[in-house]
Design a protein around this motif. Structure first.
Motif, PDB file in Angstrom:
ATOM      1  N   ASP A  10     -58.364 -77.585  44.465  1.00  0.00           N
ATOM      2  CA  ASP A  10     -57.594 -78.789  44.184  1.00  0.00           C
ATOM      3  C   ASP A  10     -57.399 -79.631  45.437  1.00  0.00           C
ATOM      4  N   LEU A  11     -56.897 -79.025  46.515  1.00  0.00           N
ATOM      5  CA  LEU A  11     -56.635 -79.772  47.742  1.00  0.00           C
ATOM      6  C   LEU A  11     -57.932 -80.250  48.391  1.00  0.00           C
ATOM      7  N   GLY A  12     -58.928 -79.377  48.502  1.00  0.00           N
ATOM      8  CA  GLY A  12     -60.186 -79.772  49.124  1.00  0.00           C
ATOM      9  C   GLY A  12     -60.863 -80.911  48.386  1.00  0.00           C
ATOM     10  N   THR A  13     -60.836 -80.854  47.060  1.00  0.00           N
ATOM     11  CA  THR A  13     -61.452 -81.919  46.271  1.00  0.00           C
ATOM     12  C   THR A  13     -60.714 -83.236  46.458  1.00  0.00           C
ATOM     13  N   GLU A  14     -59.379 -83.192  46.474  1.00  0.00           N
ATOM     14  CA  GLU A  14     -58.619 -84.425  46.690  1.00  0.00           C
ATOM     15  C   GLU A  14     -58.918 -85.018  48.065  1.00  0.00           C
ATOM     16  N   ALA A  15     -59.005 -84.165  49.092  1.00  0.00           N
ATOM     17  CA  ALA A  15     -59.377 -84.660  50.416  1.00  0.00           C
ATOM     18  C   ALA A  15     -60.779 -85.253  50.388  1.00  0.00           C
ATOM     19  N   GLY A  16     -61.709 -84.585  49.685  1.00  0.00           N
ATOM     20  CA  GLY A  16     -63.070 -85.087  49.580  1.00  0.00           C
ATOM     21  C   GLY A  16     -63.141 -86.452  48.936  1.00  0.00           C
ATOM     22  N   LEU A  17     -62.365 -86.670  47.894  1.00  0.00           N
ATOM     23  CA  LEU A  17     -62.335 -87.967  47.235  1.00  0.00           C
ATOM     24  C   LEU A  17     -61.818 -89.053  48.175  1.00  0.00           C
ATOM     25  N   ARG A  18     -60.890 -88.694  49.015  1.00  0.00           N
ATOM     26  CA  ARG A  18     -60.350 -89.668  49.967  1.00  0.00           C
ATOM     27  C   ARG A  18     -61.342 -89.969  51.083  1.00  0.00           C
ATOM     28  N   PHE A  19     -62.059 -88.955  51.550  1.00  0.00           N
ATOM     29  CA  PHE A  19     -63.136 -89.213  52.519  1.00  0.00           C
ATOM     30  C   PHE A  19     -64.187 -90.134  51.897  1.00  0.00           C
ATOM     31  N   ALA A  20     -64.586 -89.829  50.656  1.00  0.00           N
ATOM     32  CA  ALA A  20     -65.614 -90.624  49.982  1.00  0.00           C
ATOM     33  C   ALA A  20     -65.149 -92.063  49.769  1.00  0.00           C
ATOM     34  N   ALA A  21     -63.884 -92.246  49.412  1.00  0.00           N
ATOM     35  CA  ALA A  21     -63.354 -93.587  49.202  1.00  0.00           C
ATOM     36  C   ALA A  21     -63.354 -94.400  50.485  1.00  0.00           C
ATOM     37  N   ALA A  22     -63.292 -93.712  51.628  1.00  0.00           N
ATOM     38  CA  ALA A  22     -63.333 -94.393  52.927  1.00  0.00           C
ATOM     39  C   ALA A  22     -64.770 -94.656  53.387  1.00  0.00           C
ATOM     40  N   GLY A  23     -65.739 -94.276  52.566  1.00  0.00           N
ATOM     41  CA  GLY A  23     -67.128 -94.585  52.876  1.00  0.00           C
ATOM     42  C   GLY A  23     -67.914 -93.486  53.533  1.00  0.00           C
ATOM     43  N   HIS A  24     -67.343 -92.278  53.628  1.00  0.00           N
ATOM     44  CA  HIS A  24     -68.038 -91.161  54.268  1.00  0.00           C
ATOM     45  C   HIS A  24     -68.858 -90.379  53.245  1.00  0.00           C
ATOM     46  N   HIS A  25     -69.925 -89.741  53.716  1.00  0.00           N
ATOM     47  CA  HIS A  25     -70.733 -88.872  52.851  1.00  0.00           C
ATOM     48  C   HIS A  25     -70.103 -87.481  52.856  1.00  0.00           C
ATOM     49  N   VAL A  26     -69.822 -86.933  51.685  1.00  0.00           N
ATOM     50  CA  VAL A  26     -69.083 -85.677  51.584  1.00  0.00           C
ATOM     51  C   VAL A  26     -69.932 -84.607  50.907  1.00  0.00           C
ATOM     52  N   LEU A  27     -70.033 -83.463  51.563  1.00  0.00           N
ATOM     53  CA  LEU A  27     -70.703 -82.285  51.013  1.00  0.00           C
ATOM     54  C   LEU A  27     -69.646 -81.216  50.800  1.00  0.00           C
ATOM     55  N   GLY A  28     -69.502 -80.752  49.563  1.00  0.00           N
ATOM     56  CA  GLY A  28     -68.497 -79.756  49.245  1.00  0.00           C
ATOM     57  C   GLY A  28     -69.111 -78.401  48.952  1.00  0.00           C
ATOM     58  N   LEU A  29     -68.558 -77.362  49.556  1.00  0.00           N
ATOM     59  CA  LEU A  29     -69.027 -75.994  49.361  1.00  0.00           C
ATOM     60  C   LEU A  29     -68.072 -75.253  48.439  1.00  0.00           C
ATOM     61  N   ARG A  30     -68.612 -74.708  47.363  1.00  0.00           N
ATOM     62  CA  ARG A  30     -67.819 -73.855  46.491  1.00  0.00           C
ATOM     63  C   ARG A  30     -68.774 -73.050  45.614  1.00  0.00           C
ATOM     64  N   ARG A  31     -68.242 -72.021  44.971  1.00  0.00           N
ATOM     65  CA  ARG A  31     -69.091 -71.163  44.144  1.00  0.00           C
ATOM     66  C   ARG A  31     -69.608 -71.903  42.912  1.00  0.00           C
ATOM     67  N   THR A  32     -68.821 -72.853  42.419  1.00  0.00           N
ATOM     68  CA  THR A  32     -69.204 -73.591  41.202  1.00  0.00           C
ATOM     69  C   THR A  32     -69.226 -75.087  41.507  1.00  0.00           C
ATOM     70  N   PRO A  33     -70.261 -75.569  42.205  1.00  0.00           N
ATOM     71  CA  PRO A  33     -70.277 -76.980  42.617  1.00  0.00           C
ATOM     72  C   PRO A  33     -70.422 -77.959  41.463  1.00  0.00           C
ATOM     73  N   ASP A  34     -70.830 -77.476  40.296  1.00  0.00           N
ATOM     74  CA  ASP A  34     -70.966 -78.383  39.149  1.00  0.00           C
ATOM     75  C   ASP A  34     -69.624 -78.944  38.695  1.00  0.00           C
ATOM     76  N   LEU A  35     -68.522 -78.361  39.146  1.00  0.00           N
ATOM     77  CA  LEU A  35     -67.199 -78.861  38.787  1.00  0.00           C
ATOM     78  C   LEU A  35     -66.746 -80.017  39.680  1.00  0.00           C
ATOM     79  N   LEU A  36     -67.504 -80.327  40.731  1.00  0.00           N
ATOM     80  CA  LEU A  36     -67.094 -81.365  41.667  1.00  0.00           C
ATOM     81  C   LEU A  36     -67.308 -82.761  41.091  1.00  0.00           C
ATOM     82  N   PRO A  37     -66.475 -83.725  41.491  1.00  0.00           N
ATOM     83  CA  PRO A  37     -66.709 -85.113  41.073  1.00  0.00           C
ATOM     84  C   PRO A  37     -68.058 -85.599  41.589  1.00  0.00           C
ATOM     85  N   GLU A  38     -68.593 -86.634  40.955  1.00  0.00           N
ATOM     86  CA  GLU A  38     -69.949 -87.076  41.264  1.00  0.00           C
ATOM     87  C   GLU A  38     -70.085 -87.641  42.669  1.00  0.00           C
ATOM     88  N   ASN A  39     -68.989 -88.128  43.280  1.00  0.00           N
ATOM     89  CA  ASN A  39     -69.118 -88.674  44.626  1.00  0.00           C
ATOM     90  C   ASN A  39     -68.926 -87.634  45.721  1.00  0.00           C
TER      91      ASN A  39
END
Length: 279
Positions: A10-39
């Motif tokens: 929950d926290l990592g994804t919210e931080a990732g969305l904020r990085f992405a909204a600021a224009g950064h490229h975000v790579l998220g590591l997790r066991r089930t990456p298909d659950l991540l938002p598209e950005n």
């Protein structure tokens, strides 16, 4: 910039969305990456067992892990082994990104009174000892890295306290029991702020809002907001002292500003169902 999120709950994804909204490229590591938002680009990896594939142009690494088991073994596997696998992967690449590790105020144990980042750690449990060991490993290998010690996170979808007040099962101590909190959105914003907006960050920051508060006050506030009866007072206090009261001066001095500076603003947002919890 290229941001690597080692852990996207929950926290990592919210931080990732904020990085992405600021224009950064975000790579998220997790066991089930298909659950991540598209950005947020996903990479499937079990950090407790594997080293991730770290892109060579990574600028920022945020390590925000969540243990499956609240045991010493579970914390060792998640926080110590997971951290080590990420650091080893960074070393293999020969890069020196800015690194932030999400830790916890649990490293201070059961200290009573006002504390800040200069207060010595005093873990009171085997799980907290693993967090201290992880911080020590982080700074022994990357002295310039940041440890963000978060207090109790609340926010969208985290309604257990509200539910207990609503159904009448919440109770309070006859004396004060201080608690420290931070809304999930402010925790995510602090992660982005410390990794992108602070030129020379300190090695440790306390991630707490402005107001350490007696737990009974929070519960009574929630009862008023919900229009329910106030929680019953127990006949005797739970074991332990009055609890620690964490200061956030260092975070504020870095230029960070809270959206939810205290429990009243934060819980009103939760009750209004503002935001969503990420899977």
């Amino acid at each position: 910039m290229r941001v690597l999120l080692a852990g996207c709950g929950d926290l990592g994804t919210e931080a990732g969305l904020r990085f992405a909204a600021a224009g950064h490229h975000v790579l998220g590591l997790r066991r089930t990456p298909d659950l991540l938002p598209e950005n947020i680009e996903g990479q499937a990896v079990d950090l407790t067992r594997e080293r991730p594939a770290v892109p060579g142009d990574t600028d920022i690494v945020v390590i925000v892990l969540t243990a499956d088991r609240r045991t010493a073994a579970g914390y060792r596997s998640t926080y110590l082994d997971g951290l080590t696998n990420v650091l080893d992967a960074i070393d293999e690449r020969g890069i020196r990104p800015r690194i932030l590790f999400v830790s916890s105020t649990a490293v201070y144990g059961d200290i009573d009174g006002v504390i800040d980042e200069n207060t010595p750690t005093a873990p009171a449990s085997a799980t907290a000892e693993m967090l201290v060991a992880a911080e020590e490993r982080l700074h022994s290998r990357f002295p310039e890295a940041i440890a963000l010690r978060l207090a109790g996170i609340y926010g969208p979808g985290r309604t257990s306290l509200i539910d207990r007040v609503r159904d009448g099962t919440a109770t309070v101590d006859p004396g004060p029991k201080y608690t420290n909190r931070i809304h999930r959105d402010d925790a995510a914003s602090a992660i982005v702020h410390l990794t992108t907006a602070v030129e020379s960050p300190a090695p440790v920051y306390m991630g707490v809002d402005h107001e350490p508060v007696d737990r009974a006050r929070i519960l009574r506030f929630l009862a008023e907001e919900l229009g329910t009866a106030p929680p019953a007072v127990r006949d005797s206090a739970e074991p332990g002292g009055t609890g620690k009261r964490c200061r956030n001066d260092r975070l504020l001095e870095s230029g960070f500003r809270f959206t939810y500076p205290d429990y009243r603003a934060g819980y009103r947002a939760v009750l209004a169902e503002r935001g969503a919890r990420h899977r």
